[in-house]
Design an enzyme around this catalytic site. Structure first.
Site, short mmCIF file in Angstrom:
data_model
loop_
_atom_site.label_atom_id
_atom_site.label_comp_id
_atom_site.label_asym_id
_atom_site.label_seq_id
_atom_site.Cartn_x
_atom_site.Cartn_y
_atom_site.Cartn_z
N ASP A 1 0.76 -1.40 -0.05
CA ASP A 1 -0.01 -0.05 0.12
C ASP A 1 0.76 1.30 -0.14
O ASP A 1 0.56 2.37 0.59
CB ASP A 1 -1.09 -0.11 1.23
CG ASP A 1 -0.38 -0.11 2.28
OD1 ASP A 1 1.01 -0.14 2.58
OD2 ASP A 1 -0.85 -0.04 3.58
N ASP B 1 6.88 -3.34 14.45
CA ASP B 1 7.31 -2.07 14.39
C ASP B 1 7.53 -1.59 15.90
O ASP B 1 8.76 -0.85 15.97
CB ASP B 1 6.37 -1.24 13.40
CG ASP B 1 5.17 -1.25 14.06
OD1 ASP B 1 4.90 -2.00 14.75
OD2 ASP B 1 4.43 -0.14 13.28
#
Length: 609
Positions: A382, A458
């Site tokens: 994306d 993350d």
């Protein structure tokens, strides 16, 4: 009498007694019957041997028929293709067919070529023997129609476009198409085929599926028919098909594992595209990637797909793998992921974050441990990238390798609104792990391999025991942009933040830039101190009243005052592991109304007054 003699002779022969009368037969009777039979058999054997040798010297008839059909397919495509589609390469000349076969072949309709190809290839454009099947022949061409879908589910949204189409291109309309999903109809599919959570979908003829998958069609040239089974019109604009994606420019043969290992041995940077089941997103992302200036030998592309979504797999294989653009690998789902997700609440999104972490770990193991790459650059399905994306990462790699105080290079600036950035050539160090287009080295992977994140990868990268007070390099103007409104995060921060980040459009030659100030932590510290000393100290409420373009600095109290500062400049107000987004030792640089602003705390650099 002659008749009697022949009969007698025949009887005598059968009895093994050859009479004188038989030996004295007139010469007009020629050789004896046994000798004649032997000669005939020899002639027939010789003819069969010649025929066998002839067949061995050329392809079989069936092969020639199939070759001729493929030739017809190719010529039809070249005649009906849109102007922007590059012509297919010429095929070698076909061997001449034997005369009887050639005569029979002429009597067959030209549509036999498309009839002989599999349904999936003719409809969806999946390459078959190196070709993409053409689309609709004109009505009455002779192509046999597949029956309508056995499914009658999901009638879709009622609008002027819902109805019967000839997607299979047989001259009759047995494909029922309409808007489906959760966001209502999206209008003319010729203009767009996705609208928020809705998409244009078909109950395809010859199938039992209620819907075709999202992202299957790249264009919609078909005209709506009068009803089921009605004669179809030729697709608008002369288009011949609704292929999933126009193939990318051919870059050579499919990329193999051995080719990747060779690239790793040449110190290439592996570019890993993390994907799952949003083919429409990947198409946009790859278009952006292929537009950026890139040396394919230095930056080989690997598409790593989570699980086996059919629409994604089909699109990747047909569009990027067979064109030699990218290597494709799959990450099978771990059966134990659900149990891990229960540690984080067990929700659907928690399971998604577990699988994403597992996917990243899988990709790093393959790239670093199996293929032998020394550095890997991650992007996601994306994301769009800037034209100088690869120049940026290629130039930053030596800094990442040589400085023990660095652990990543990122393309992303969390404070990268168009109102907050101006200089496309500026780059900074940050204590914050930005992600969203990032590169790490094998030495970093060696540190974390055996304790890689089980979820929320993350956040794992931002942990103090992982970061170890090291920094990332990041640009002022982002070299990546995320358009992922749909996904595991359910669009978290997308409308309010992520969608507003500016993607760089300037092709900077990073190799020609003076980056000595980034080369080491002491060099960057001194660079930042010097800029802070020059900047004029002001209060938050004074910023808008000060004329001119001189740099300003604002001291803030992290625990009590940062939210007010963030609200003033539209910065993200949160922190991760005690670090503000894009901060370096508490300093956050950005641009405001044409001037440089530095936010800083009293702790660093100190002595500014």
């Amino acid at each position: 009498m002659a008749r009697d003699r022949r009969s007698a002779g025949g009887a005598a022969s059968r009895n093994g007694d050859v009479s004188k009368t038989t030996r004295r037969q007139p010469k007009s009777f020629g050789w004896s019957w046994p000798l004649t039979g032997m000669v005939a058999l020899a002639v027939v054997g010789l003819l069969w041997a010649c025929a066998y040798l002839l067949l061995m010297m050329q392809p079989s008839c069936q092969d020639q028929l199939e070759a001729a059909e493929r030739r017809i397919v190719l010529l039809t495509q070249q005649l009906e293709a849109k102007p922007q589609v590059p012509p297919l390469p010429a095929l070698p000349a076909l061997p001449a067919l034997p005369e009887p076969i050639a005569a029979a072949k002429i009597q067959q309709p030209l549509s036999l070529a498309t009839q002989s190809l599999p349904r999936a290839a003719a409809l969806r454009g999946t390459p078959q023997d190196g070709l993409v099947a053409p689309g609709a022949p004109s009505s009455g061409s002779g192509k046999k129609c597949l029956p309508k879908s056995t499914s009658s589910e999901d009638g879709g949204y009622a609008d002027d476009f819902r109805g019967w189409y000839d997607v299979q291109s047989c001259g009759r309309c047995y494909d029922y198409c309409r808007w489906v999903g959760d966001s209502g109809p999206g209008g003319d599919p010729a203009q767009r085929m996705e609208s928020d959570k809705s998409w244009w979908s078909c109950r395809l003829a010859g199938s039992s599926d209620a819907r075709s998958s999202r992202g299957l069609f790249a264009s919609w040239p078909f005209q709506k028919c009068a009803g089921e089974g009605a004669e179809s019109q030729r697709p608008s604009g002369g288009a011949a098909s609704a292929l999933i994606v126009a193939p990318a420019s051919a870059a050579g043969p499919p990329i193999t594992e051995d080719m990747l290992k060779d690239a790793a041995a040449r110190d290439a940077i592996a570019v890993v595209m993390i994907v799952c089941k949003r083919p429409q997103y990947l198409r946009r992302s790859m278009e952006s990637l292929l537009k950026a200036q890139r040396d394919p030998m230095r930056f080989p592309v690997i598409i790593s797909q989570d699980d086996y979504d059919p629409a994604m797999t089909q699109m990747v294989e047909a569009t990027f793998v067979q064109q030699g653009v990218a290597f494709h690998m799959h990450h099978p789902h771990d059966l134990g992921a659900q149990a891990v997700a229960k540690q984080f609440g067990g929700s659907k999104s928690a399971l998604g974050y577990v699988r994403i972490a597992q996917h990243f770990g899988f990709a790093m193991k393959r790239m670093f441990d199996e293929f032998g790459f020394q550095q890997v650059l991650f992007i996601e399905e994306d994301m769009e990238i800037a034209p100088d994306f690869f120049s940026y990462f290629g130039t930053m790699l030596p800094l990442l390798r040589e400085d023990k105080d660095l652990f990543c290079v990122s393309a992303w600036n969390d404070n990268g609104y168009s109102s907050l950035v101006t200089d496309p050539k500026a780059a900074f160090r940050t204590d914050f792990f930005p992600g969203l287009g990032w590169m790490l080295t094998k030495s970093m992977w060696d540190e974390i391999r055996d304790r890689w994140a089980v979820a929320y990868w993350d956040e794992f990268m931002r942990r103090p025991d992982v970061r170890k007070s090291r920094h990332c390099i990041r640009p002022e103007v982002s070299r990546s942009y995320t358009f992922g409104a749909e996904g595991v995060s359910s669009g978290q921060f997308f409308n309010t933040h992520l969608s507003k980040i500016q993607l760089n459009s300037v092709a900077v030659d990073w190799g020609s830039q003076d980056l000595h100030y980034l080369a080491s932590a002491p060099a960057f510290d001194e660079h930042l101190r010097s800029q802070l000393r020059i900047a004029r100290r002001v209060q938050l409420n004074e910023v808008d009243a000060i004329a001119g373009s001189e740099a300003l600095r604002i001291e803030y109290e992290d625990k009590t005052g940062y939210k007010a500062v963030a609200a003033k400049f539209s910065l993200m107000p949160d922190e991760k592991e005690g670090i503000r987004r894009m901060a370096y030792k508490g300093v956050i640089p950005f641009t405001w109304k044409g001037r440089r602003i530095f936010l800083h705390t009293a702790q660093w650099p100190g002595g500014l007054g």
